[in-house]
Design an enzyme around this catalytic site. Structure first.
Site, PDB file in Angstrom:
ATOM      1  N   HIS A  22       0.816  -1.207   0.000  1.00 24.16           N
ATOM      2  CA  HIS A  22       0.000   0.000   0.000  1.00 24.16           C
ATOM      3  C   HIS A  22       0.860   1.272   0.000  1.00 24.16           C
ATOM      4  O   HIS A  22       0.564   2.244  -0.698  1.00 24.16           O
ATOM      5  CB  HIS A  22      -0.933  -0.045   1.225  1.00 24.16           C
ATOM      6  CG  HIS A  22      -1.746   1.193   1.398  1.00 24.16           C
ATOM      7  ND1 HIS A  22      -1.430   2.154   2.325  1.00 24.16           N
ATOM      8  CD2 HIS A  22      -2.850   1.644   0.744  1.00 24.16           C
ATOM      9  CE1 HIS A  22      -2.312   3.142   2.246  1.00 24.16           C
ATOM     10  NE2 HIS A  22      -3.182   2.860   1.302  1.00 24.16           N
ATOM     11  N   GLU A  25       2.122   1.912  -3.384  1.00 20.04           N
ATOM     12  CA  GLU A  25       1.072   2.477  -4.244  1.00 20.04           C
ATOM     13  C   GLU A  25       1.067   4.003  -4.111  1.00 20.04           C
ATOM     14  O   GLU A  25       1.035   4.731  -5.097  1.00 20.04           O
ATOM     15  CB  GLU A  25      -0.288   1.900  -3.840  1.00 20.04           C
ATOM     16  CG  GLU A  25      -1.475   2.549  -4.535  1.00 20.04           C
ATOM     17  CD  GLU A  25      -2.672   2.713  -3.606  1.00 20.04           C
ATOM     18  OE1 GLU A  25      -3.058   1.754  -2.922  1.00 20.04           O
ATOM     19  OE2 GLU A  25      -3.220   3.833  -3.561  1.00 20.04           O
ATOM     20  N   HIS A  26       1.122   4.490  -2.864  1.00 17.97           N
ATOM     21  CA  HIS A  26       1.137   5.944  -2.661  1.00 17.97           C
ATOM     22  C   HIS A  26       2.378   6.575  -3.291  1.00 17.97           C
ATOM     23  O   HIS A  26       2.298   7.588  -3.969  1.00 17.97           O
ATOM     24  CB  HIS A  26       1.149   6.262  -1.154  1.00 17.97           C
ATOM     25  CG  HIS A  26      -0.219   6.326  -0.548  1.00 17.97           C
ATOM     26  ND1 HIS A  26      -0.706   7.473   0.025  1.00 17.97           N
ATOM     27  CD2 HIS A  26      -1.203   5.393  -0.422  1.00 17.97           C
ATOM     28  CE1 HIS A  26      -1.933   7.242   0.491  1.00 17.97           C
ATOM     29  NE2 HIS A  26      -2.245   5.985   0.237  1.00 17.97           N
ATOM     30  N   GLU A  32      -4.980   7.978   6.933  1.00 15.91           N
ATOM     31  CA  GLU A  32      -5.810   6.988   6.238  1.00 15.91           C
ATOM     32  C   GLU A  32      -6.093   5.813   7.189  1.00 15.91           C
ATOM     33  O   GLU A  32      -7.223   5.333   7.287  1.00 15.91           O
ATOM     34  CB  GLU A  32      -5.089   6.499   4.972  1.00 15.91           C
ATOM     35  CG  GLU A  32      -5.954   5.617   4.087  1.00 15.91           C
ATOM     36  CD  GLU A  32      -5.257   5.196   2.787  1.00 15.91           C
ATOM     37  OE1 GLU A  32      -4.090   5.587   2.565  1.00 15.91           O
ATOM     38  OE2 GLU A  32      -5.886   4.464   1.994  1.00 15.91           O
TER      39      GLU A  32
END
Lengths: 427, 420
Positions: free
Chosen positions: A69, A72-73, A144
């Site tokens: 994840h 991905e950012h 998040e």
């Protein structure tokens, strides 16, 4: 480069499957009359891949939770600016997501397809991580994670998975934890990038108003051939038993939320076929859809509401579970009623009329999904990463026999392998 | 490419058709517009789901759901929303197109007759009331929906901000009425309320997707219903005193929801939509690039434009200790825009993103319906493509001038406190 045309008479559609010389699998689903095109460039790399072994190395390696994840950012940033700024010039609506088993970068556009596709292929193949840029993201991802900490649906789901699985990394939060992401360094990101973002482990799926030739020309120009390195996911053996049959916590909610379901016994790392998936879709539609006797009993007993009640066959590499969830004043009573229905259906057998109805309903829903370029491209990617093919799934649905469905019911629904996860209001 | 075509049926009923065989589905929708009021919101709010619970041919929920499943998973949906000072009640049916029906059913006939039966001939008992068990079921589910809305803190903060901003005005009334009003509903009053609603609504009907539009069928059925009603945007006050409310809850993250009122003339709507995109509507907007990317304050910080209510919202989720700083940063970004600090690139990016969204509308039946519904207050209907073309001509000066008509009206802080 090999190209194969895959046709579905049922859907009246077709798509092309191309194994590009760079190693990348490309799936192109033309819909000439659409005004949009939707592209997904993804890798078979998700949150469950925290332990892996490369084919050119001897030993497996374990990395901190949340790297897929985090990557991905960070992939949106490159040396010369960020991908969102580049997309801003074409107008494409871009995004990305990380799931348990894949990471996908996507955009949808009404024009400038090839300019946007060039941006997509370029930034996903151009990692650029520095100490500073990695540190900056901790605040954003931290928020998040905290957003999900307060999200009762997310919490009831992960609490369920952590009670059901003893070893499988499906237990881990997709984004990791505030503590685990603090350990992530640029070196971790490069290491995982070079392992999983090998084109042999990736797919490009595009549906919509596209010209196959033009897409392939662009791919020839943009794709950087990868070394033929394969990556093996390493999983510990998962016991058949659940860890805890009941689990609960309190959050700021006005009514309890629940998730109840059965753990399927599956072999370590194994995946289900199109046919197995079709069986489970029809079975669940028969058991718990709006027209089922179970749903009616739950509703009449005021135990569920239509807005929140749902069910799913949730499966992937080495895991499979059937789950029912929603809001209820009495989750225990809901679980008892589902259990009772499972016993009845095992004892009396599934109803043939309900089977035919369920098949029609699931068929209609799947045909409907082929309207949207977004759902097609995402389905192509999802199916590919699980070794399945979209149209074979439609065919399997049509060919299904009631006896297979009954068998699945008897096999998957085992009373001693249930979990009830509840989130209650703070007392 | 097929067109969105209007067929006025009467002064109070308008039909729009957008039919195209490239879709594998069809949708028939009836949207009813009625002024929202505290007195009737709960009564009207429960009706769409109550009338669509069962029909005379399929007199209970299970039988009706079974029929929908047989029709290849067709759906009969109801909905309630609020647009400015109107309550919008919707009933719709959707399903696959006839060419995919394995037993050659005429899907349009099947679906339209289902819709007509719930609209004009809903199931009632000998006393002329809706069935008591259906009423109790719907009432309970609406009350539970209120709980669901509290569970979702992003939604809850937004709704509270809206309530605070429109306190005492019709636009501040909940689309389903309050919990107390729902609990106090009487079955005996609902049958008349439905008749009243049929008589006094403004109707927008949609025939969408792969079907043969048959306006005459609808002409016959709707001839004697509805009241001519000129629909208008919510009026905007010329000045106001900003309101502020803070609530505390045991949460990990605090939510900030800021409400603004924006005074625009109908023909300026597009300019304000663009101004919203520049401020916080896209990943290249001022809020995303500064509050999230530069300051790392949050995961999301975005603005949204609610044209019907002439309102704009900015929302974010942040650490409790950063609530004030985030609010200041949002106001700072707005003031930069008001002072004309907007680059050609920022403006162009916002235009490209909006144009892309507009040109994508025709690919989704729901998006076409939403496009039309959300332009209900416009004096002249404009297609997505025509809007996209006009959008590209809006100047920086017009955007800056629009930003200067954004008035802070309400701030709602949901303060996360302590351990969970």
């Amino acid at each position: 480069m090999q190209m194969e045309k895959i046709v579905s008479c049922r859907a009246g559609d077709h798509y092309y499957k191309i194994k590009h010389s760079s190693g990348l699998l490309i799936l192109l689903y033309p819909k000439e009359h659409c005004s949009t095109t939707y592209a997904v460039f993804g890798t078979k790399y998700g949150s469950i891949d925290s332990c892996f072994r490369r084919s050119d190395e001897e030993h497996p390696e374990t990395v901190p939770e949340g790297i897929a994840h985090y990557l991905e950012h960070k992939l949106f940033e490159s040396e010369d600016g960020d991908a969102f700024e580049r997309y801003a010039r074409t107008g494409a609506n871009a995004n990305a997501f990380t799931s348990f088993e894949s990471t996908c970068y996507l955009f949808s556009c009404a024009d400038h397809l090839y300019d946007s596709l060039e941006i997509l292929l370029d930034f996903v193949q151009s990692p650029y991580f520095t100490e500073q840029s990695v540190a900056k993201e901790q605040g954003i991802i931290g928020q998040e994670i905290k957003m999900y900490d307060d999200d009762p649906q997310w919490q009831v789901m992960f609490q369920y998975l952590r009670a059901m699985y003893q070893k499988h990394p499906i237990r881990q939060d997709i984004a990791g934890t505030v503590e685990s992401i603090a350990k992530i360094t640029p070196e971790h990101l490069y290491r995982c990038y070079r392992t999983f973002y090998n084109l042999n482990n990736m797919a490009l799926c595009i549906a919509g108003n596209l010209e196959v030739e033009k897409v392939l020309e662009l791919c020839d120009r943009m794709l950087k051939p990868s070394a033929p390195v394969m990556v093996e996911r390493v999983f510990e053996e998962e016991p058949q038993e659940v860890l805890l049959s009941k689990t609960e916590k309190q959050l700021s909610v006005a009514c309890p939320l629940f998730q109840f379901g059965y753990k399927e016994a599956v072999e370590t790392g194994s995946l289900r076929s199109e046919r197995e998936l079709a069986v489970m879709s029809v079975l669940l539609e028969m058991m718990a859809s709006d027209s089922s006797p179970l749903f009616r009993r739950l509703l009449d007993a005021e135990l569920i509401n239509e807005a929140s009640f749902g069910y799913e066959y949730f499966e992937g590499a080495g895991f499979g579970t059937v789950l029912f969830g929603g809001e209820s004043k009495d989750p225990q009573a809901v679980a008892a009623m589902i259990e009772e229905e499972v016993c009845r259906l095992k004892r009396e057998g599934l109803d043939h009329a309900a089977f035919l109805r369920a098949k029609k309903s699931v068929y209609g829903e799947n045909i409907s999904a082929l309207n949207s370029t977004g759902s097609i491209a995402n389905a192509l990617a999802g199916f590919t990463f699980k070794g399945r093919e979209l149209f074979s799934y439609l065919d399997a649905l049509a060919e299904l026999e009631l006896s297979e469905v009954q068998k699945a019911l008897n096999r998957v629904f085992q009373t001693e392998r249930t979990v009830l996860s509840v989130v209650r209001p703070i007392s | 490419m097929s067109e969105i075509t209007s067929f006025p049926i009467t002064e109070s009923v308008n039909l729009k058709a957008f039919t195209d065989s490239r879709f594998k589905t069809m949708k028939i929708a009836v949207d009813m517009f009625i002024p929202i009021s505290k007195l009737t919101a709960a009564q009207y709010g429960i009706l769409p789901s109550l009338v669509s619970r069962a029909t005379k041919d399929y007199p209970d929920y299970t039988a009706l759901s079974g029929r929908l499943a047989e029709l290849y998973g067709a759906s009969l949906d109801s909905g309630v929303r609020k647009m400015g000072t109107y309550q919008v009640l919707s009933l719709s049916v959707s399903g696959i197109s006839s060419r995919y029906a394995l037993e050659k059913e005429d899907m349009f006939r099947e679906l339209s007759s289902l819709l007509f039966s719930v609209l004009f001939d809903p199931l009632k008992n000998a006393e002329g009331n809706f069935l008591p068990e259906h009423f109790e079921q719907e009432k309970r589910q609406l009350l539970e929906l209120k709980d669901t809305e509290f569970n979702d803190k992003i939604l809850y903060a937004h709704q509270r901000c809206e309530e605070v901003m429109f306190l005492g005005e019709p636009a501040g009334v909940d689309r389903y009425g309050s919990k107390e009003e729902i609990a106090a509903l009487k079955l005996e009053e609902l049958s008349d309320a439905w008749d009243e609603l049929l008589k006094s609504s403004r109707y927008e009907i949609f025939l969408l997707g792969d079907c043969e539009p048959e306006p005459s069928l609808f002409q016959d059925r709707f001839q004697n219903f509805g009241a001519p009603r000129k629909l208008n945007y919510l009026p905007c006050p010329s000045s106001l005193e900003p309101r502020r409310v803070t609530e505390e809850l045991p949460l990990s993250q605090s939510k900030l929801s800021m409400g603004f009122r924006v005074n625009f003339r109908p023909e300026e709507r597009l300019t304000f939509q663009l101004m919203n995109a520049v401020l916080g509507g896209t990943p290249s907007s001022k809020l995303f690039r500064n509050v999230r990317e530069k300051e790392s304050l949050c995961y999301y910080c975005s603005s949204s434009f609610d044209a019907g209510s002439r309102a704009l919202y900015v929302e974010s989720g942040v650490e409790t200790e950063n609530l004030e700083r985030t609010e200041q940063e949002v106001l700072h970004q707005l003031s930069l825009l008001q002072a004309g600090e907007v680059t050609e690139e920022e403006l162009h990016s916002a235009k490209m993103a909006l144009r892309n969204a507009m040109r994508s509308v025709r690919d989704s039946l729901n998006a076409v319906e939403n496009w039309c519904i959300s332009r209900i207050f416009e004096p002249v209907f404009e297609s997505p493509e025509a809007s996209a073309e006009r959008l590209m001509k809006v100047t920086k000066e017009e955007v800056v001038s629009a930003a200067n008509r954004v008035m802070p009206a309400a701030v709602f802080c949901l303060k996360g406190c302590g351990e969970r």
